[in-house]
Design a protein around this motif. Structure first.
Motif, PDB file in Angstrom:
ATOM      1  N   THR A  30     -79.321  41.656 -77.912  1.00  9.59           N
ATOM      2  CA  THR A  30     -78.195  42.550 -78.175  1.00  9.59           C
ATOM      3  C   THR A  30     -78.574  44.011 -77.986  1.00  9.59           C
ATOM      4  OG1 THR A  30     -78.712  42.753 -80.513  1.00  9.59           O
ATOM      5  CG2 THR A  30     -77.309  40.903 -79.855  1.00  9.59           C
ATOM      6  N   ASP A  31     -77.550  44.816 -77.779  1.00  9.09           N
ATOM      7  CA  ASP A  31     -77.771  46.259 -77.717  1.00  9.09           C
ATOM      8  C   ASP A  31     -78.364  46.772 -79.022  1.00  9.09           C
ATOM      9  OD1 ASP A  31     -77.031  46.664 -75.168  1.00  9.09           O
ATOM     10  OD2 ASP A  31     -75.134  47.662 -75.577  1.00  9.09           O
ATOM     11  N   ARG A  32     -77.927  46.193 -80.124  1.00  8.73           N
ATOM     12  CA  ARG A  32     -78.433  46.644 -81.419  1.00  8.73           C
ATOM     13  C   ARG A  32     -79.938  46.434 -81.518  1.00  8.73           C
ATOM     14  NH1 ARG A  32     -75.493  44.434 -86.677  1.00  8.73           N
ATOM     15  NH2 ARG A  32     -73.860  45.701 -85.697  1.00  8.73           N
ATOM     16  N   TRP A  45     -69.202  49.347 -74.698  1.00  7.93           N
ATOM     17  CA  TRP A  45     -70.488  50.031 -74.827  1.00  7.93           C
ATOM     18  C   TRP A  45     -71.665  49.095 -75.014  1.00  7.93           C
ATOM     19  CZ3 TRP A  45     -70.898  54.911 -73.565  1.00  7.93           C
ATOM     20  CH2 TRP A  45     -69.724  55.665 -73.545  1.00  7.93           C
ATOM     21  N   GLY A  46     -71.468  47.796 -74.956  1.00  4.57           N
ATOM     22  CA  GLY A  46     -72.619  46.915 -75.080  1.00  4.57           C
ATOM     23  C   GLY A  46     -72.215  45.523 -75.493  1.00  4.57           C
ATOM     24  N   SER A  47     -73.036  44.537 -75.169  1.00  4.40           N
ATOM     25  CA  SER A  47     -72.739  43.177 -75.574  1.00  4.40           C
ATOM     26  C   SER A  47     -74.008  42.366 -75.548  1.00  4.40           C
ATOM     27  CB  SER A  47     -71.700  42.548 -74.645  1.00  4.40           C
ATOM     28  OG  SER A  47     -72.263  42.324 -73.375  1.00  4.40           O
ATOM     29  N   ASP A  48     -73.883  41.144 -76.026  1.00  5.17           N
ATOM     30  CA  ASP A  48     -75.018  40.242 -75.998  1.00  5.17           C
ATOM     31  C   ASP A  48     -75.239  39.744 -74.580  1.00  5.17           C
ATOM     32  OD1 ASP A  48     -75.090  40.520 -78.712  1.00  5.17           O
ATOM     33  OD2 ASP A  48     -73.777  38.801 -79.059  1.00  5.17           O
ATOM     34  N   LEU A  49     -76.490  39.380 -74.310  1.00  5.68           N
ATOM     35  CA  LEU A  49     -76.831  38.875 -72.982  1.00  5.68           C
ATOM     36  C   LEU A  49     -77.309  37.441 -73.111  1.00  5.68           C
ATOM     37  CD1 LEU A  49     -77.183  39.546 -70.000  1.00  5.68           C
ATOM     38  CD2 LEU A  49     -79.549  40.126 -70.505  1.00  5.68           C
ATOM     39  N   PHE A  50     -76.659  36.530 -72.368  1.00 12.01           N
ATOM     40  CA  PHE A  50     -77.003  35.128 -72.429  1.00 12.01           C
ATOM     41  C   PHE A  50     -77.903  34.753 -71.270  1.00 12.01           C
ATOM     42  CE2 PHE A  50     -73.133  35.517 -74.754  1.00 12.01           C
ATOM     43  CZ  PHE A  50     -73.292  34.668 -75.831  1.00 12.01           C
ATOM     44  N   THR A  51     -78.648  33.673 -71.445  1.00 12.26           N
ATOM     45  CA  THR A  51     -79.420  33.131 -70.352  1.00 12.26           C
ATOM     46  C   THR A  51     -78.454  32.630 -69.293  1.00 12.26           C
ATOM     47  OG1 THR A  51     -81.145  32.440 -71.857  1.00 12.26           O
ATOM     48  CG2 THR A  51     -81.097  31.390 -69.700  1.00 12.26           C
ATOM     49  N   VAL A  52     -78.670  33.033 -68.056  1.00 15.77           N
ATOM     50  CA  VAL A  52     -77.774  32.643 -66.973  1.00 15.77           C
ATOM     51  C   VAL A  52     -78.593  32.194 -65.780  1.00 15.77           C
ATOM     52  CG1 VAL A  52     -75.961  34.246 -67.670  1.00 15.77           C
ATOM     53  CG2 VAL A  52     -77.705  34.996 -66.056  1.00 15.77           C
ATOM     54  N   GLU A  53     -77.973  31.391 -64.938  1.00 12.04           N
ATOM     55  CA  GLU A  53     -78.589  31.046 -63.675  1.00 12.04           C
ATOM     56  C   GLU A  53     -77.560  31.233 -62.572  1.00 12.04           C
ATOM     57  OE1 GLU A  53     -77.754  26.213 -63.835  1.00 12.04           O
ATOM     58  OE2 GLU A  53     -79.791  27.010 -63.749  1.00 12.04           O
ATOM     59  N   GLU A  54     -78.004  31.606 -61.415  1.00 17.51           N
ATOM     60  CA  GLU A  54     -77.081  31.906 -60.326  1.00 17.51           C
ATOM     61  C   GLU A  54     -76.452  30.625 -59.811  1.00 17.51           C
ATOM     62  OE1 GLU A  54     -77.086  34.079 -55.958  1.00 17.51           O
ATOM     63  OE2 GLU A  54     -78.819  34.193 -57.290  1.00 17.51           O
ATOM     64  N   ASP A  55     -75.153  30.673 -59.607  1.00 17.53           N
ATOM     65  CA  ASP A  55     -74.411  29.540 -59.072  1.00 17.53           C
ATOM     66  C   ASP A  55     -73.615  30.032 -57.880  1.00 17.53           C
ATOM     67  OD1 ASP A  55     -72.944  27.357 -58.488  1.00 17.53           O
ATOM     68  OD2 ASP A  55     -71.896  27.212 -60.420  1.00 17.53           O
TER      69      ASP A  55
END
Length: 401
Positions: A191-193, A370-380
């Motif tokens: 998170t941004d925090r 102004w900010g958010s959580d970042l999830f694990t992602v994979e390119e599709d």
């Protein structure tokens, strides 16, 4: 004739012009008044006398050309005055780029919802830009005859600028590396925090020593007799233990740049808008190169005020401008030259809950300005963009870095 001269040379009496006596060579021993010219009243005041035996001065009556009783130095002070050509050139250059940075900051705030800014985390972009402005403001502390305030503020401005610029940049790069380096594709939230907390903790490595330095042994304007010119003294900010603090900050900064280079390497394969990693690497390598060149030269040329001023000012300018150009020119290019490429990256998420029936974050997370959580992602490659946000198992998350 010689007898008369010998007799005359031995005569002593009080004449109309004062005490009359002669030296062995026949010259009269003089007696003189010491007169002080008061500029404010344009008057002459007798403040002492000189005779063959002694010199008498009433120091309480002395007034020097600056209108005070402070005894002036016999040597000329050598420093970079505000009216010097080098000072004017640096002040104009730094002020111009500070103004440009301010304009870029306004653009980032106004365009914060567009993908190229949103996915770069507007909050950290603005903090970085504020750090750049503080960095450019340093030139005002290095120009003119050093004062107590200027000397004390120099390390503070350096620390605040470096922490805001590179602390925020490396925090974002860590988030990219953490997510894209997650080969097991476990649910990951940065998170941004948490990144703000990271920057605040990192800042303590600079702020605590500076507080101790300022309270215990602050920098003060000090005269140094190491100027190569005749009858000249250098005046610069120094303290008894200043060198130890300077070495500490050089070590901490060097370690920071090394860690930043590693993070940039880990995040090198990030997709499109996450490609800031290569620009961060450019900034890191630029600062390393500039530091290796500037720091030794600054210490070697410390006794030459003009050379020292130009080396430090130009080194700081290129180090700060590398960040401004490396991180924000590509964004401005997309915004104003290639607006057709200003679209969200094409991602689909792969998130597995560690609890039955859960989501990647244990609930929905919606994107924010102004900010958010970042999830694990994979390119599709086959997935489609959905309103500029990467979809999650449940809800949507602004995949910012």
């Amino acid at each position: 004739h010689s007898h008369y001269l010998e007799v005359i040379r031995g005569i002593e009496f009080e004449g109309l012009t004062g005490d009359i006596r002669f030296q062995p060579n026949g010259d009269r021993l003089g007696a003189y008044d010491v007169v002080n010219h008061y500029l404010d009243s344009n008057s002459f005041v007798v403040v002492g006398s000189v005779n063959a035996e002694n010199v008498t001065i009433n120091s309480t009556l002395l007034v020097w050309p600056d209108g005070t009783d402070n005894v002036p130095l016999s040597a000329e002070l050598d420093y970079i005055d505000w009216s010097d050509g080098a000072a004017i050139a640096m002040l104009v250059l730094f002020s111009l780029f500070a103004l440009i940075t301010l304009v870029v900051t306004v653009i980032v705030v106004v365009k914060r919802k567009t993908p190229v800014i949103f996915y770069a985390s507007p909050l950290f972009c603005v903090l970085t830009l504020l750090g750049i402005i503080v960095g450019y403001s340093n030139v005002y502390l290095w120009t003119g005859i050093p004062t107590d305030a200027q000397c004390v503020l120099r390390p503070w401005f350096f620390a605040v600028a470096f922490v805001l610029i590179y602390g925020c940049v490396f925090a974002k790069t860590y988030r990219i590396a953490r997510v894209f380096g997650n080969k097991r594709m476990k649910p990951t939230i940065v998170t941004d925090r948490s990144l703000v907390v990271f920057v605040m903790i990192y800042s303590l490595f600079y702020l605590i020593p500076i507080i101790v330095w300022t309270a215990w042994d602050p920098l003060t304007p000090t005269l140094h007799d190491d100027n190569s010119g005749e009858d000249k003294l250098n005046i610069r900010c120094s303290s008894d233990h200043g060198l130890g603090f300077e070495i500490y900050f050089l070590v901490v900064t060097g370690v920071t740049l090394f860690v930043g280079a590693v993070l940039s390497y880990m995040a090198r394969k990030a997709k499109s808008f996450f490609g800031e990693a290569k620009y961060v690497a450019f900034c890191v390598y630029s600062l390393l190169f500039i530091g290796v060149m500037v720091v030794p030269l600054a210490y070697l040329l410390n006794d030459n005020p003009l050379a020292f001023y130009l080396i430090v000012a130009l080194g700081a300018f290129f180090a700060i401008s590398a960040v401004l150009v490396g991180l924000y020119v590509p964004k401005l290019y997309v915004l104003f030259i290639r607006p057709d490429s200003n679209v969200a990256p094409n991602f689909s998420t792969t998130a597995r809950s560690q609890r039955s029936g859960g989501t990647a974050a244990g609930g929905d997370v919606t994107s924010r300005d102004w900010g958010s959580d970042l999830f694990t992602v994979e390119e599709d490659p086959g997935s489609t963009t959905a309103s500029g946000s990467a979809t999650t198992v449940s809800g949507s998350a602004g995949t910012q870095v």
